[in-house]
Design a protein around this motif. Structure first.
Motif, PDB file in Angstrom:
ATOM      1  N   VAL A   1       0.921  -1.211  -0.004  1.00  0.00           N
ATOM      2  CA  VAL A   1      -0.093  -0.078   0.012  1.00  0.00           C
ATOM      3  C   VAL A   1       0.982   1.359   0.034  1.00  0.00           C
ATOM      4  O   VAL A   1       1.770   1.524   1.083  1.00  0.00           O
ATOM      5  CB  VAL A   1      -0.971   0.035   1.187  1.00  0.00           C
ATOM      6  CG1 VAL A   1      -1.826   1.040   0.969  1.00  0.00           C
ATOM      7  CG2 VAL A   1      -1.664  -1.229   1.480  1.00  0.00           C
ATOM      8  N   ILE A   2       0.708   2.130  -1.059  1.00  0.00           N
ATOM      9  CA  ILE A   2       1.695   3.208  -1.020  1.00  0.00           C
ATOM     10  C   ILE A   2       0.817   4.571  -1.393  1.00  0.00           C
ATOM     11  O   ILE A   2      -0.344   4.415  -2.211  1.00  0.00           O
ATOM     12  CB  ILE A   2       2.587   2.944  -2.466  1.00  0.00           C
ATOM     13  CG1 ILE A   2       3.273   1.971  -2.275  1.00  0.00           C
ATOM     14  CG2 ILE A   2       3.395   4.169  -2.535  1.00  0.00           C
ATOM     15  CD1 ILE A   2       4.264   1.277  -3.497  1.00  0.00           C
TER      16      ILE A   2
ATOM     17  N   GLY B   1      -2.609  -3.364  -9.438  1.00  0.00           N
ATOM     18  CA  GLY B   1      -1.912  -4.545 -10.207  1.00  0.00           C
ATOM     19  C   GLY B   1      -0.874  -5.384  -9.245  1.00  0.00           C
ATOM     20  O   GLY B   1      -0.320  -4.974  -8.440  1.00  0.00           O
ATOM     21  N   LEU B   2      -0.723  -6.467 -10.155  1.00  0.00           N
ATOM     22  CA  LEU B   2       0.358  -7.450  -9.395  1.00  0.00           C
ATOM     23  C   LEU B   2       1.763  -6.962  -9.439  1.00  0.00           C
ATOM     24  O   LEU B   2       2.080  -6.580 -10.671  1.00  0.00           O
ATOM     25  CB  LEU B   2       0.133  -8.743  -9.947  1.00  0.00           C
ATOM     26  CG  LEU B   2       1.072  -9.897  -9.624  1.00  0.00           C
ATOM     27  CD1 LEU B   2       0.921 -10.262  -8.101  1.00  0.00           C
ATOM     28  CD2 LEU B   2       1.005 -11.164 -10.630  1.00  0.00           C
TER      29      LEU B   2
ATOM     30  N   ALA C   1      -1.393  -1.419  -4.092  1.00  0.00           N
ATOM     31  CA  ALA C   1      -2.652  -0.877  -3.764  1.00  0.00           C
ATOM     32  C   ALA C   1      -2.381   0.607  -3.168  1.00  0.00           C
ATOM     33  O   ALA C   1      -1.575   1.109  -2.675  1.00  0.00           O
ATOM     34  CB  ALA C   1      -3.003  -1.707  -2.818  1.00  0.00           C
ATOM     35  N   ALA C   2      -3.510   1.224  -3.404  1.00  0.00           N
ATOM     36  CA  ALA C   2      -3.552   2.708  -3.024  1.00  0.00           C
ATOM     37  C   ALA C   2      -4.555   2.618  -1.756  1.00  0.00           C
ATOM     38  O   ALA C   2      -5.768   2.025  -1.914  1.00  0.00           O
ATOM     39  CB  ALA C   2      -4.235   3.690  -3.906  1.00  0.00           C
ATOM     40  N   PRO C   3      -4.305   3.519  -0.598  1.00  0.00           N
ATOM     41  CA  PRO C   3      -5.413   3.583   0.475  1.00  0.00           C
ATOM     42  C   PRO C   3      -6.521   4.339   0.017  1.00  0.00           C
ATOM     43  O   PRO C   3      -6.256   5.257  -0.539  1.00  0.00           O
ATOM     44  CB  PRO C   3      -4.421   4.219   1.535  1.00  0.00           C
ATOM     45  CG  PRO C   3      -3.429   5.242   0.858  1.00  0.00           C
ATOM     46  CD  PRO C   3      -3.278   4.304  -0.482  1.00  0.00           C
ATOM     47  N   LEU C   4      -7.762   3.841   0.404  1.00  0.00           N
ATOM     48  CA  LEU C   4      -8.839   4.594   0.256  1.00  0.00           C
ATOM     49  C   LEU C   4      -9.371   5.346   1.701  1.00  0.00           C
ATOM     50  O   LEU C   4     -10.047   6.156   1.516  1.00  0.00           O
ATOM     51  CB  LEU C   4     -10.034   3.473  -0.188  1.00  0.00           C
ATOM     52  CG  LEU C   4      -9.823   3.092  -1.641  1.00  0.00           C
ATOM     53  CD1 LEU C   4     -11.084   2.171  -1.992  1.00  0.00           C
ATOM     54  CD2 LEU C   4      -9.616   4.107  -2.726  1.00  0.00           C
TER      55      LEU C   4
END
Length: 166
Positions: A17-18, A71-72, A95-98
Motif C-alpha cells: 500500500v503506497i 496490479g500485481l 494498492a492505494a489507500p482509500l
C-alpha cells in the motif's frame, strides 16, 4: 496402500500500500513466521476465496482500511521457513489507500505506520518484502538482506516515520 499427505504450499497475498506521498504502509508482525519484523499487510488465501477478495479482507482485518488494487507487482517464494520448514508462495499487489485511519488488530500486528520511501532500506523486514520494495523503488540503496546493523529490538529510524493515523 497407505496415503500420507505431505505438507502443503501456503499461498498468501500481500498489499504493498503506497500513498500519494510515496509512503508505504508497514506493520510490526507479532506472530510467526517473521515475528517482530516489519511487513506489508496480507495473509493466507482461504480455500475457494478469490485472490483479490483475500487481499481486501486481509488488509481490513490487519489495519482496518480499504484499498484500491492497482496490479500485481511480483511473486515471491519463501522456502524452509520456521520450525515446520514451511513453504510460502506470496503474491504481492500494489494498492492505494482509500482511507487513512490505521487500526492494527493486535492479533497479527502490534503497530502500523506510514514509512517514507527513503527510510525503507533500513527497516528490518523479511526478504520477500525487501525484494518487492526494491522492485517498486529501484532507485533506493537496497541490500540483499536486512542491514546487519539494525537489531530487531530497535524502533524505526526517527524523523521520516509517520505513526498510525498521522
Amino acid at each position: 496402500m497407505e496415503f500420507k499427505k505431505s505438507q502443503a504450499i501456503k499461498t498468501s497475498v500481500v498489499a504493498c500500500v503506497i500513498d500519494e506521498q510515496e509512503r508505504v504502509l508497514l506493520t510490526r508482525r507479532c506472530i510467526e513466521p517473521f515475528c517482530s519484523l516489519w511487513v506489508m499487510p496480507g495473509g493466507k488465501i482461504d480455500h475457494g476465496e478469490p485472490i483479490l477478495q483475500a487481499l481486501h479482507r486481509e488488509v481490513r482485518e490487519e489495519v482496518g482500511i480499504d484499498v484500491q488494487v492497482e496490479g500485481l507487482i511480483d511473486v515471491f517464494e519463501h522456502i524452509g521457513v520456521g520450525e515446520r520448514n514451511d513453504h510460502f508462495v506470496i503474491l504481492y499487489y500494489r494498492a492505494a489507500p482509500l482511507s487513512r485511519e490505521l487500526a492494527p488488530n493486535g492479533d497479527e500486528c502490534t503497530e502500523a505506520v506510514w514509512v517514507e520511501k527513503n527510510s525503507l532500506p533500513q527497516i528490518p523486514m523479511p526478504p520477500g518484502g525487501r525484494h518487492i520494495l526494491s522492485r517498486v523503488f529501484p532507485d533506493l540503496p537496497w541490500h540483499p538482506e536486512r542491514p546487519q546493523d539494525v537489531s530487531l529490538e530497535e524502533e524505526l529510524p526517527g524523523g521520516n516515520i509517520k505513526a498510525a493515523g498521522h
